[in-house]
Structures are given as C-alpha cells and as structure tokens.
Design a protein around this motif. Sequence first.
Motif, mmCIF file in Angstrom:
data_model
loop_
_atom_site.group_PDB
_atom_site.id
_atom_site.type_symbol
_atom_site.label_atom_id
_atom_site.label_comp_id
_atom_site.label_asym_id
_atom_site.label_seq_id
_atom_site.Cartn_x
_atom_site.Cartn_y
_atom_site.Cartn_z
ATOM 1 N N PRO A 150 0.802 -1.229 0.000
ATOM 2 C CA PRO A 150 0.000 0.000 0.000
ATOM 3 C C PRO A 150 0.834 1.278 0.000
ATOM 4 O O PRO A 150 0.327 2.339 -0.374
ATOM 5 N N ASP A 151 2.088 1.191 0.380
ATOM 6 C CA ASP A 151 2.937 2.378 0.401
ATOM 7 C C ASP A 151 3.754 2.543 -0.886
ATOM 8 O O ASP A 151 4.595 3.457 -0.982
ATOM 9 N N SER A 152 3.502 1.689 -1.864
ATOM 10 C CA SER A 152 4.234 1.771 -3.127
ATOM 11 C C SER A 152 3.881 3.069 -3.850
ATOM 12 O O SER A 152 2.808 3.651 -3.645
ATOM 13 N N ARG A 153 4.790 3.493 -4.722
ATOM 14 C CA ARG A 153 4.575 4.712 -5.496
ATOM 15 C C ARG A 153 4.592 4.387 -6.986
ATOM 16 O O ARG A 153 4.867 3.261 -7.396
ATOM 17 N N ALA A 154 4.323 5.398 -7.792
ATOM 18 C CA ALA A 154 4.263 5.198 -9.238
ATOM 19 C C ALA A 154 5.562 4.611 -9.783
ATOM 20 O O ALA A 154 5.550 3.758 -10.682
ATOM 21 N N ALA A 155 6.680 5.042 -9.244
ATOM 22 C CA ALA A 155 7.978 4.534 -9.712
ATOM 23 C C ALA A 155 8.099 3.032 -9.502
ATOM 24 O O ALA A 155 8.748 2.328 -10.300
ATOM 25 N N ASP A 156 7.478 2.521 -8.450
ATOM 26 C CA ASP A 156 7.518 1.074 -8.196
ATOM 27 C C ASP A 156 6.723 0.320 -9.256
ATOM 28 O O ASP A 156 7.125 -0.777 -9.687
ATOM 29 N N LEU A 157 5.621 0.883 -9.692
ATOM 30 C CA LEU A 157 4.847 0.266 -10.763
ATOM 31 C C LEU A 157 5.641 0.250 -12.063
ATOM 32 O O LEU A 157 5.658 -0.744 -12.791
ATOM 33 N N LEU A 158 6.305 1.347 -12.341
ATOM 34 C CA LEU A 158 7.080 1.431 -13.577
ATOM 35 C C LEU A 158 8.252 0.459 -13.585
ATOM 36 O O LEU A 158 8.766 0.109 -14.656
ATOM 37 N N ALA A 159 8.670 0.015 -12.423
ATOM 38 C CA ALA A 159 9.812 -0.906 -12.329
ATOM 39 C C ALA A 159 9.405 -2.362 -12.544
ATOM 40 O O ALA A 159 10.283 -3.239 -12.592
ATOM 41 N N LEU A 160 8.100 -2.658 -12.688
ATOM 42 C CA LEU A 160 7.661 -4.050 -12.766
ATOM 43 C C LEU A 160 8.026 -4.720 -14.094
ATOM 44 O O LEU A 160 8.246 -5.920 -14.154
ATOM 45 N N ALA A 161 8.072 -3.963 -15.160
ATOM 46 C CA ALA A 161 8.506 -4.534 -16.446
ATOM 47 C C ALA A 161 10.016 -4.711 -16.415
ATOM 48 O O ALA A 161 10.749 -3.820 -15.981
#
Length: 319
Positions: A150-161
């Motif tokens: 829940p504390d993740s940020r947009a940059a963490d999503l972008l790092a999934l690929a």
Amino acid sequence: MSALVDEVKDPGSPVAMWLRGTFPHHKDVQLAYRISAGPARVLPSPAVASGTQGAAIDWWLRMLVDRAVSVDLALTGLMSRRVSCVRAGLELLFELGGIDREGRIQPVDSTRLSDRPDEWWARLCYALALWVELHRAASVEGSRLTRLGPDSRAADLLALANDDEVADLIAMRDLAIRHLLPALPPGPVCSGAAFDGSRDLHADSDLIAGGVLVDFKAGRGGKPRADGSRAAGLARAELDQLLGYAMMAYSDTFALHTVAIYAVRFGHYAAWPITDLCAQLAGRPVDFPTLRQEFARVLQVELPAYWAEPRQKRQSVAG
C-alpha cells in the motif's frame, strides 16, 4: 456476460457455429495472409511475459494513433482492489492524465507527454496491461502487482517490467511507426470502442480509423523453422473474431467498410473490404446488413439459450 474472444474458440457455441457455417471457405485467406506477412521481425526473449506484453503493446499502439484514449478498463481493474498498490496506480494515472485531481476519469492525449522517453512509455503501458489483467483474470496469483504494498509509489509500478520487456515493446513500437501508421486511412479515430452488440456479448475494438476496424495481434507466429524464423498464422478463431466485431456494429455507427489485422511482431498490415471478405469466405455474394441482423439474432436468442443449458450438455455439444 461471455466475451466474443471466448465464444469463437468454443466449437459448440452458436456464435462459432454460425460464423463457421456462414463462412466456410477460410483456407485461401489464411494462406494469402501467411505468405504476405513474411517472417517475424521482432521476437521476444525468454524473459518476456508474452500475455501481458501483448496487452501492453496494444495500449502503446492506441496511444500512438488516438488522442483521446480511455483508460476506463485499466482503472476498473485497479479499483477492484484485488491488490494493495491502489495509491501507486492512481498516482501514475494522474501523471498520465487519465484521471483529474478529484479522481474523475478523462481521455488521455499522449501528445501532452511527448517529451517522455521511450522507456517510460513502455513501462507505463506494461502497468496498464497488468491492471486490465486484474479485471479479467479469475485469480491474481502470479501477478507482479502482488509484489507491491500500500505504500508503493508510481515509480515502483514502472519498475515491474523487466529490461527485456521494455526493449521488446520499444522494438514493436518502432515497427508500428514504419508499417502501421502509414497504412491507416485519414478520418475519425477511436480506440477501445464498444459495439451495439457489446450489450449482448462482451467485445471492444483495438482501433477504428477512417472506417477501418483494425485488430492487433502480437503473437510470435508458428513453430521455429530450421533457420529460427517464424511464419505468421491466422487461426480460424482469430478470423471469426474479426468478422464478429464487424457484425456486432448493428447500427453501423462507425461507418465500417474495411477490416484489418496488424501483426505487431511482423510489421504486417492486412486489410480487406468487409463485403469482399465475406463474399470470399461465404463462397457467394452476400448482403452484409442482412448478415448483421442474423448475427444479432444469434447473440440475442441462441447464445442465451446455449448458456442456459447445463454445463455438461454444453460440453457434450462442443466435444
């Protein structure tokens, strides 16, 4: 509600039976398509998750062509709250322009972010694809989104690929700039549009441009040949899906006159005037408005009756 993509794969479905009975002469179309497509130009490494990758490049191609892309489906998956990284997703959608400060959805004009690097776009489209999977998949097990809290940020999503997936997406995008964009006709553009018949059977288009309905296919082709190359394929179910889309535009709101497939990894754009394709597949001249009426009856009368039957009976028919 069932989806067109599932019904055309079920040989016992009234949808598949009507399409294959009405249009039995498909082999010449499949052969011509395979020959004209040539070998695959962009093949993924083993590190690429092909299912998510196909959805991701669909998003990027829409962003290239349509200046009002809806992210409604991705937001629906995100807000299902099947994973805990909702805050990060909303942050990324706001950055993209898909939602405003009050969280209201709005169309995305990718030209507003034309200065963003290719890697950002690739990673963004991968995240959008992951959210759509939340909406469509029966289980979230294995989704990369479950890695985030829940504390993740947009940059963490972008790092999934991963890096291979980013490079693969960029290569497919580059191919589309050379082979898809010049082939599209002028005129109104709409991506992800629903049809009249989507009330009867779930279906939405990848792209409609100037009266041409384009379906994106990101498959890598058939089995590797001796030289490692792969040939394009056009499965009967894929052809039926394309026909089904055109049939489901009952009121002809989009003034469709042509259907097309863009084979993403082959850089191949194949287009057919609808009435010509139907006549070739049927082996006779056709009245397309009448065919649409017949298909509407299949969806509104025969398909509900089929799904009302016990599962065992449906399976016996399919078998």
